[in-house]
Design an enzyme around this catalytic site. Sequence first.
Site, short mmCIF file in Angstrom:
data_model
loop_
_atom_site.label_atom_id
_atom_site.label_comp_id
_atom_site.label_asym_id
_atom_site.label_seq_id
_atom_site.Cartn_x
_atom_site.Cartn_y
_atom_site.Cartn_z
N THR A 128 12.07 31.63 15.37
CA THR A 128 10.88 32.28 14.82
C THR A 128 9.79 31.25 14.61
O THR A 128 10.03 30.19 14.04
CB THR A 128 11.21 32.98 13.49
N ARG A 151 15.08 41.54 12.26
CA ARG A 151 15.83 41.71 13.49
C ARG A 151 16.81 42.88 13.36
O ARG A 151 16.95 43.71 14.28
CB ARG A 151 16.56 40.42 13.84
N LEU A 203 12.50 30.05 8.00
CA LEU A 203 12.35 30.91 9.17
C LEU A 203 13.50 30.61 10.11
O LEU A 203 13.98 29.47 10.17
CB LEU A 203 11.02 30.64 9.89
N ASP A 204 13.95 31.63 10.85
CA ASP A 204 14.98 31.39 11.85
C ASP A 204 14.49 30.35 12.86
O ASP A 204 13.29 30.20 13.09
CB ASP A 204 15.33 32.68 12.59
N ARG A 205 15.43 29.69 13.48
CA ARG A 205 15.12 28.60 14.41
C ARG A 205 14.14 29.03 15.51
O ARG A 205 13.21 28.30 15.86
CB ARG A 205 16.42 28.10 15.03
#
Length: 314
Positions: free
Chosen positions: A153, A256, A149-151
């Site tokens: 998120t 996104r 997961l993105d930082r």
Amino acid sequence: MIRSFISLKKQSLNEFLKNQLAGIDELSGHEVSNSKIRRLIIAGCVSVNGRTVTRPGFELRGRSTVDCDIDIEKFFFEKQPDDIDFTLTEKDVLFEDDFIICVNKPAFLPVEQTIVGNRKNLHDCVVDYLWKKNPTLRNPPYAGIMHRLDRETSGVILFTKQRVANKSIFEQFEKHTITKTYIAVVCGIPGKKQWTVENTIGRVSAKSQAAKWGSLPESRGGLYAKTSFKCSEIKSDSSLTLVHCELFTGRTHQIRVHLSESGFPILGDTLYGGKTFSRIMLHSDRLSFIHPVTSEKMTVVSEFSDLKKIGLKV
């Protein structure tokens, strides 16, 4: 501080500056790295024969005068990530057995170690948690990273605890049979309740700039990406909408990009046109998959607690 140097041979601007700057007294004792030289040039602080040059690979030929304007304090400043100080506890574990563990990832924490040494990350937190549960182990327990997961998120993420579970989970991700749903708070009010975006995406920013993805033809490296969206609650007084997102592929920044290109960037996602907020309001809501050993159908859900900040609920 302005310094002037003379180049007498054919060479790239970044190579020349690295050699020259390493030899001046004001910078002694500091590391003059390639990345710092690149940032200095791209920022417009270097000129060749009186003309500003912003391309690090610019080729110097013959006799050239290179002027460099350096703010030493800024030159050696390294931005520190605003990661949270996180310790995984039982309350953060959404499901666990002998083979897998699903945890609730907080925002502002990378999933794994980055190039910044000793940076706090979720993988290390999982290993520490498992080790504390079994302190007699001589070596760190295994925790396999199956997805990321993105930082910024938050939400549910799965790790394997034994390598025997890896093959099944990996294949489910590869074949897109794992259902991944997210919740996003977007800027604007869509004119339709649901829609699907299906295209090819890839990195569209230069390597010297913040990593940004967007629509990109397959001929230029774009990869197939598909996301379905369904609107839920609308907060009309602030033009915000709660959107459920289902991923059919797992490309970098996929949700996104697809929301931004649909005209509804995520709140807090300024890179893709969203309004400024305390974080990017994207949350991994649930994972549905087949247990790698028992073959049981599993669905693990994580509550999006930050919705309370803006008066929305699922």
